[in-house]
Design a protein around this motif. Structure first.
Motif, PDB file in Angstrom:
ATOM      1  N   LEU A 225       0.824  -1.214   0.000  1.00 30.07           N
ATOM      2  CA  LEU A 225       0.000   0.000   0.000  1.00 30.07           C
ATOM      3  C   LEU A 225       0.856   1.261   0.000  1.00 30.07           C
ATOM      4  CD1 LEU A 225      -2.820  -0.996   2.524  1.00 30.07           C
ATOM      5  CD2 LEU A 225      -3.031  -0.729   0.045  1.00 30.07           C
ATOM      6  N   ASP A 226       2.115   1.122   0.447  1.00 31.81           N
ATOM      7  CA  ASP A 226       2.999   2.295   0.449  1.00 31.81           C
ATOM      8  C   ASP A 226       3.316   2.775  -0.962  1.00 31.81           C
ATOM      9  OD1 ASP A 226       4.473  -0.119   0.110  1.00 31.81           O
ATOM     10  OD2 ASP A 226       6.331   0.963   0.516  1.00 31.81           O
ATOM     11  N   GLU A 227       3.084   1.920  -1.972  1.00 31.96           N
ATOM     12  CA  GLU A 227       3.374   2.281  -3.360  1.00 31.96           C
ATOM     13  C   GLU A 227       2.219   3.038  -4.035  1.00 31.96           C
ATOM     14  OE1 GLU A 227       6.328   1.607  -4.278  1.00 31.96           O
ATOM     15  OE2 GLU A 227       6.988  -0.162  -3.170  1.00 31.96           O
ATOM     16  N   LEU A 228       1.073   3.109  -3.390  1.00 30.43           N
ATOM     17  CA  LEU A 228      -0.118   3.680  -4.037  1.00 30.43           C
ATOM     18  C   LEU A 228       0.066   5.098  -4.587  1.00 30.43           C
ATOM     19  CD1 LEU A 228      -3.048   2.374  -1.787  1.00 30.43           C
ATOM     20  CD2 LEU A 228      -2.457   1.671  -4.118  1.00 30.43           C
ATOM     21  N   PRO A 229       0.792   5.999  -3.895  1.00 28.32           N
ATOM     22  CA  PRO A 229       0.958   7.355  -4.449  1.00 28.32           C
ATOM     23  C   PRO A 229       1.650   7.377  -5.815  1.00 28.32           C
ATOM     24  CG  PRO A 229       1.500   7.349  -2.117  1.00 28.32           C
ATOM     25  CD  PRO A 229       1.346   5.920  -2.523  1.00 28.32           C
ATOM     26  N   GLN A 230       2.287   6.271  -6.199  1.00 26.68           N
ATOM     27  CA  GLN A 230       2.956   6.246  -7.498  1.00 26.68           C
ATOM     28  C   GLN A 230       1.964   6.275  -8.672  1.00 26.68           C
ATOM     29  OE1 GLN A 230       5.902   3.021  -7.308  1.00 26.68           O
ATOM     30  NE2 GLN A 230       6.461   3.814  -5.285  1.00 26.68           N
ATOM     31  N   PHE A 231       0.686   6.088  -8.369  1.00 30.10           N
ATOM     32  CA  PHE A 231      -0.316   6.266  -9.429  1.00 30.10           C
ATOM     33  C   PHE A 231      -0.359   7.728  -9.874  1.00 30.10           C
ATOM     34  CE2 PHE A 231      -1.867   2.175  -7.857  1.00 30.10           C
ATOM     35  CZ  PHE A 231      -2.123   1.528  -9.065  1.00 30.10           C
ATOM     36  N   PHE A 232       0.039   8.652  -8.987  1.00 32.43           N
ATOM     37  CA  PHE A 232       0.174  10.053  -9.391  1.00 32.43           C
ATOM     38  C   PHE A 232       1.381  10.205 -10.317  1.00 32.43           C
ATOM     39  CE2 PHE A 232      -2.216  10.487  -5.386  1.00 32.43           C
ATOM     40  CZ  PHE A 232      -3.277  11.263  -5.832  1.00 32.43           C
ATOM     41  N   ASN A 233       2.476   9.484 -10.031  1.00 32.01           N
ATOM     42  CA  ASN A 233       3.638   9.474 -10.930  1.00 32.01           C
ATOM     43  C   ASN A 233       3.245   8.971 -12.314  1.00 32.01           C
ATOM     44  OD1 ASN A 233       5.526   8.709  -8.122  1.00 32.01           O
ATOM     45  ND2 ASN A 233       6.137  10.364  -9.479  1.00 32.01           N
ATOM     46  N   VAL A 234       2.379   7.958 -12.343  1.00 31.14           N
ATOM     47  CA  VAL A 234       1.911   7.420 -13.627  1.00 31.14           C
ATOM     48  C   VAL A 234       1.100   8.468 -14.369  1.00 31.14           C
ATOM     49  CG1 VAL A 234       0.441   5.683 -14.721  1.00 31.14           C
ATOM     50  CG2 VAL A 234       1.925   5.029 -12.816  1.00 31.14           C
ATOM     51  N   LEU A 235       0.200   9.125 -13.664  1.00 35.45           N
ATOM     52  CA  LEU A 235      -0.641  10.146 -14.288  1.00 35.45           C
ATOM     53  C   LEU A 235       0.200  11.309 -14.801  1.00 35.45           C
ATOM     54  CD1 LEU A 235      -3.625  10.804 -14.867  1.00 35.45           C
ATOM     55  CD2 LEU A 235      -3.680  12.048 -12.705  1.00 35.45           C
TER      56      LEU A 235
END
Length: 450
Positions: free
Chosen positions: A346-356
């Motif tokens: 779950l600590d990786e979830l903010p990387q969806f902003f990196n993807v966007l």
């Protein structure tokens, strides 16, 4: 290089074709169809069909018979799509002059196709838009190439000569093969031709690696058994068979379009429907159990080595070694809530902003901390190949068990091996499989998830 200007030819022809199609429909078709939905429908289907018929895959060595085949196959399928519009949206009613409109489109596109084809041939015959080539192999094969390019000047090739470890008395003999690489760099050579029967396997591997690193083209004069190799495409320059390596998935622009479209769509769904309510809960949990910011930000290597800020949920106490030492088993720096976050990823979830934002992709090689990149560049063969694509939130190496702490050299070697396999064998369905396996792994206990 001079030939690089030709990369604009295909996009220009595509634009001209689309303008012609839309202009004909707009000015000659019935007023009822002068609307954006119909024009958009026609344009999208034209591009979609041309991708699968390879309508725009016309090269300097393409024969006119191939051109005719492309036109017939493209317009046969396009006619079905074009006339289907009236069946789908107009209850089968074909209004007045639609057959005439379609015929005019066919004639106009065909004229442009042949006009550009023969114009470029004429242009190249005059010594323009040429490509410089050298050859590795024996004199007999070199003579065949030299004669071919001399007799067919409209192909637009300049034969500089050949390299061989045998000595020949010929004006085209340039010296031993070891001198070839420096010569290629100093003389702006664009394409390298080889005869596999005349050079060693180790030299061929070295040449292939060299042309990849220098963005050059490689062509082979095939043995009979090599003609059927799945890794090469057979083309004919006149009567001479030539093999060219198949393009890797990420060398095709459509791969990047498909992957980026999916990344935006998928990341938006996750951000809107999951992170919008889950991040506030996780923020409260992290802030309640330890001091420090909610987000952990770190510089990582992106595509082509470009640095970007990678976002994670902070799972450790604030420490000065965060950018130097990766997490290890029973790491004292990891907080209680951080251990849970890392176990579940779950600590990786903010990387969806990196993807966007476009710094990362959903699937790809995991980005390592900079100190690891500097270390493994010199220790692991082909390590930097990973940087040829965007890093991912998950990847083939991660679902195969190679995640977390790198304990022995084989851990990083296997990770790089799987990353390179992914790059060379990408498909949309492989991405879906990796994402599905990642979701499944969320519910099971992974040994290296710490």
């Amino acid at each position: 290089m001079k030939q690089k200007k030709s990369i604009f030819i295909r996009p220009l022809v595509i634009v001209i074709d689309l303008v012609l199609i839309n202009a004909i429909v707009y000015f000659i078709s019935d007023k009822e169809y002068l609307n954006f939905p119909f024009l958009f429908y026609v344009s999208i289907f034209w591009l979609f069909i041309s991708y699968y018929t390879k309508f725009y895959n016309v090269y300097r060595y393409t024969h006119v018979s191939r051109l005719i085949t492309l036109l017939l196959s493209q317009f046969f399928v396009f006619s079905l799509a074009y006339l289907s519009y009236f069946s789908l949206f107009k209850e089968g009613q074909i209004i007045n002059n639609q057959f005439f409109v379609f015929a005019l489109i066919f004639c106009s596109i065909s004229f442009i196709k042949f006009f550009v084809f023969f114009l470029l041939k004429k242009y190249r015959s005059g010594g323009m838009n040429y490509r410089n080539i050298v050859f590795f192999g024996g004199m007999n094969s070199a003579k065949k190439l030299e004669k071919l390019f001399q007799n067919k000047s409209d192909l637009g090739y300049r034969f500089y000569g050949f390299f061989s470890d045998k000595t020949y008395k010929s004006k085209f003999f340039l010296g031993p093969t070891k001198n070839g690489f420096k010569y290629i760099e100093e003389n702006n050579i664009d394409e390298v031709y080889c005869d596999p029967t005349e050079i060693s396997q180790s030299l061929l591997i070295k040449i292939r690696k060299f042309v990849n690193q220098n963005n050059l083209e490689l062509r082979l004069l095939p043995e009979n058994k090599a003609i059927y190799s799945k890794d090469f495409i057979l083309e004919y320059y006149g009567t001479i068979p030539i093999l060219k390596p198949k393009k890797l998935p990420f060398e095709r622009i459509e791969t990047h379009v498909i992957k980026r479209t999916f990344d935006i769509f998928f990341s938006l769904i996750v951000i809107v429907f999951l992170l919008s309510w889950l991040l506030p809960i996780l923020w409260f949990s992290v802030k309640l159990t330890s001091k420090g910011p909610f987000f952990f930000k770190q510089q990582r290597d992106g595509i082509n080595g470009n640095q970007f800020v990678c976002y994670k949920i902070r799972s450790m106490e604030i420490n000065k070694d965060a950018d130097i030492i990766s997490a290890t088993k029973d790491d004292k720096r990891i907080t209680k809530i951080g251990a849970f976050l890392r176990k579940t990823s779950l600590d990786e979830l903010p990387q969806f902003f990196n993807v966007l934002f476009g710094d990362m992709s959903i699937v790809g090689p995991r980005p390592h901390i900079n100190v690891q990149t500097k270390k493994y560049i010199n220790e692991v063969d082909n390590y930097l190949v990973r940087n040829s694509v965007k890093p991912g939130i998950t990847g083939l190496a991660q679902i195969s068990g190679y995640r977390g702490e790198i304990i022995k050299k084989s851990d990083i070697e296997n990770r790089v091996r799987l990353d390179i396999f992914y790059i060379e064998n990408w498909s949309f369905f492989l991405d879906i499989k990796i994402i599905s396996q990642t979701c499944f792994n969320f519910f099971i206990k992974e040994e290296k998830a710490y």
